[in-house]
Motif scaffolding. Structure first.
Motif, PDB file in Angstrom:
ATOM      1  N   PHE A 133       0.822  -1.212   0.000  1.00 29.26           N
ATOM      2  CA  PHE A 133       0.000   0.000   0.000  1.00 29.26           C
ATOM      3  C   PHE A 133       0.858   1.264   0.000  1.00 29.26           C
ATOM      4  O   PHE A 133       1.453   1.618   1.014  1.00 29.26           O
ATOM      5  CB  PHE A 133      -0.936   0.007   1.216  1.00 29.26           C
ATOM      6  CG  PHE A 133      -2.038  -1.009   1.133  1.00 29.26           C
ATOM      7  CD1 PHE A 133      -3.302  -0.656   0.676  1.00 29.26           C
ATOM      8  CD2 PHE A 133      -1.818  -2.330   1.508  1.00 29.26           C
ATOM      9  CE1 PHE A 133      -4.323  -1.593   0.585  1.00 29.26           C
ATOM     10  CE2 PHE A 133      -2.830  -3.276   1.420  1.00 29.26           C
ATOM     11  CZ  PHE A 133      -4.084  -2.911   0.961  1.00 29.26           C
ATOM     12  N   ARG A 134       0.909   1.952  -1.133  1.00 25.95           N
ATOM     13  CA  ARG A 134       1.571   3.253  -1.178  1.00 25.95           C
ATOM     14  C   ARG A 134       0.670   4.277  -0.487  1.00 25.95           C
ATOM     15  O   ARG A 134      -0.555   4.133  -0.501  1.00 25.95           O
ATOM     16  CB  ARG A 134       1.782   3.685  -2.630  1.00 25.95           C
ATOM     17  CG  ARG A 134       2.689   2.760  -3.447  1.00 25.95           C
ATOM     18  CD  ARG A 134       4.129   2.863  -2.943  1.00 25.95           C
ATOM     19  NE  ARG A 134       5.082   2.184  -3.795  1.00 25.95           N
ATOM     20  CZ  ARG A 134       5.373   0.889  -3.736  1.00 25.95           C
ATOM     21  NH1 ARG A 134       4.748   0.118  -2.855  1.00 25.95           N
ATOM     22  NH2 ARG A 134       6.267   0.356  -4.526  1.00 25.95           N
ATOM     23  N   VAL A 135       1.288   5.308   0.099  1.00 25.64           N
ATOM     24  CA  VAL A 135       0.475   6.305   0.800  1.00 25.64           C
ATOM     25  C   VAL A 135       0.678   7.713   0.259  1.00 25.64           C
ATOM     26  O   VAL A 135       0.062   8.660   0.766  1.00 25.64           O
ATOM     27  CB  VAL A 135       0.749   6.279   2.326  1.00 25.64           C
ATOM     28  CG1 VAL A 135       0.321   4.941   2.917  1.00 25.64           C
ATOM     29  CG2 VAL A 135       2.215   6.562   2.633  1.00 25.64           C
ATOM     30  N   GLY A 136       1.544   7.861  -0.748  1.00 20.88           N
ATOM     31  CA  GLY A 136       1.812   9.191  -1.303  1.00 20.88           C
ATOM     32  C   GLY A 136       3.216   9.667  -0.979  1.00 20.88           C
ATOM     33  O   GLY A 136       3.557  10.833  -1.153  1.00 20.88           O
ATOM     34  N   GLU A 137       4.059   8.753  -0.528  1.00 22.79           N
ATOM     35  CA  GLU A 137       5.429   9.074  -0.133  1.00 22.79           C
ATOM     36  C   GLU A 137       6.315   9.321  -1.355  1.00 22.79           C
ATOM     37  O   GLU A 137       6.028   8.849  -2.445  1.00 22.79           O
ATOM     38  CB  GLU A 137       6.032   7.919   0.702  1.00 22.79           C
ATOM     39  CG  GLU A 137       6.278   6.622  -0.072  1.00 22.79           C
ATOM     40  CD  GLU A 137       5.069   5.706  -0.103  1.00 22.79           C
ATOM     41  OE1 GLU A 137       3.942   6.221  -0.218  1.00 22.79           O
ATOM     42  OE2 GLU A 137       5.247   4.484  -0.040  1.00 22.79           O
TER      43      GLU A 137
END
Ligand code: GDP
Ligand code: MG
Ligand code: ZN
Lengths: 229, 164
Positions: A133-137
């Protein structure tokens, strides 16, 4: 009844990815660089952040605390006078094992993005879900402690492959554990030949200047405690 | 310890780890968006071998994730796609994590090119985590009431043809 096949061909995580991209656009607009810090539970994410931030004068850093053990970690970090926002992972249905883009999205209004240049997201301790899960980093880093065993890169290849920096922490414990740094680095190299590594002990301080410099830039590293430069 | 031993190796069994549950939730959400309110009979998923997702556990958690949705009672069919990389320097193709011939064998993971030892490569196959297609139960295909408006936005089925 009639059965109809409908072609979908969507990534299972596309919805998360869309929200992650919206988060990243918000961070970019505010010129905030975001590090997603991941590890197994107890590898030393909070301790290493404390060690880096105890000499972070002049650096505009914020922390988004996603670890699930209450607000203990957030309380520890706020003692260092950096803005800390605690994320509430949904305790029902699988929400506790990782941060997803939507949880980070819901925390954005609480983050003082105008007052910081760097946001560190302490992800939930887990080597599996945060890999997906990417979070916007902008940057994905992980901490692996010598207490965890040298075969971890081979067992969690997606996680180790998705990170550009691997911090090997708790090296003060090397005399007491069955862990060969050489074999760990060889295993890491088999999975992620391009990965950068730093060896640290948050306990003795070994490698902490290099870690702080990597996180905050050269100006913040090696500065004597209490100096104001 | 955090998660299960995955992807490149076997692990014990569905336990406290809920990794596949969170992925299963996402899969159900994709199927729901596509089904337009019609009951879903089958969900077909493709999982590349480079993902840390164990399809057997996905089966297990899919049932739980589907409860109370149009996917309740649906079958999940998954296909495992092989891992294959291509070297950016010399174009050699290789499998970076071949399944060990015997479970007791050492894992032979190597993401460095066997031809020129370069660390730069593209993934040809193995990174997939896709909802490939779904089967919906269409109560009245003669009237052309196929899946809802969102359904088939990428490829429309031909409702009503072929009987059933
Ligand atoms: N011996 C030793 N213990 C450490 C080190 N870094 C962290 N710890 C301890 O490991 C435990 C977990 O650390 P913490 O930072 O809370 O881990 P997190 O769950 O990744 O945030 C705490 O008791 C720390 O004091 C280290 O370098 N050496
Ligand atoms: Mg912590
Ligand atoms: Zn090559």
């Amino acid at each position: 009844m009639h059965r109809t096949t409908v072609k979908v061909a969507d990534g299972a995580l596309d919805a998360n990815q869309t929200i992650a991209e919206a988060n990243r656009a918000d961070f970019d607009r505010a010129s905030v660089s975001v590090v997603n810090l991941m590890s197994a539970p107890g590898a030393g994410k909070t301790r290493l952040l404390e060690r880096a931030l105890e000499r972070a004068e002049g650096n505009r850093v914020g922390v988004l605390e996603g670890d699930v053990r209450g607000s203990l970690d957030a309380d520890r970090l706020s003692l260092l006078h950096v803005p800390v926002v605690q994320i509430n992972t949904d305790p029902a249905f699988g929400g506790e094992c990782h941060l997803d883009a939507n949880m980070v999205r819901s925390a954005i209004p609480d983050l003082p993005l105008d007052e910081i240049d760097l946001l560190v997201i302490e992800n939930v301790g887990n080597l599996v879900c945060p890999a997906e899960f990417r979070v916007g980093e902008h940057r994905r880093w992980m901490i692996s402690s010598v207490a965890e065993g040298e075969d971890k890169p081979l067992k969690y290849p997606l996680m180790f492959r998705s990170c550009e920096l691997v911090v090997v922490n708790k090296i003060d414990l090397l005399p007491h554990v069955d862990f060969s740094v050489e074999r760990f680095l060889a295993n890491l190299e088999r999975v992620n030949p391009e990965a950068e590594t730093i060896l640290t002990s948050a306990r003795t301080g070994e490698g902490i200047d290099a870690w702080r410099e990597r996180l905050l830039g050269p100006a913040a590293a090696g500065r004597p405690a209490g100096a104001s430069a | 310890m955090a998660g299960p031993e995955t992807a490149a190796g076997p692990r014990r069994g569905p336990g406290p780890d809920v990794h596949e549950l969170s992925i299963a939730n996402e899969i159900v959400a994709v199927a729901e968006r596509t089904a337009g309110g019609l009951p879903v009979a089958v969900v077909r998923v493709k999982v590349g071998r480079l993902r840390q997702v164990v399809p057997e556990y996905l089966d297990f958690y899919f049932e739980a994730a589907a409860r109370g949705t149009v996917c309740e009672g649906a079958a999940m069919e998954w296909e495992r796609l092989p891992s294959l990389l291509r070297c950016d320097q010399c174009a050699t193709e290789w499998d970076p994590a071949p399944a060990p011939a015997r479970t007791e064998d050492e894992l032979l993971v190597d993401f460095r090119c066997p031809g020129c030892r370069s660390g730069l490569h593209s993934v040809v196959s193995g990174d997939e985590l896709l909802v490939e297609s779904i089967d919906v139960e269409d109560p009245d295909p003669q009237q052309g009431r196929g899946p809802g408006p969102e359904a088939g936005r990428k490829a429309s089925p031909a409702p009503g043809k072929g009987g059933g």
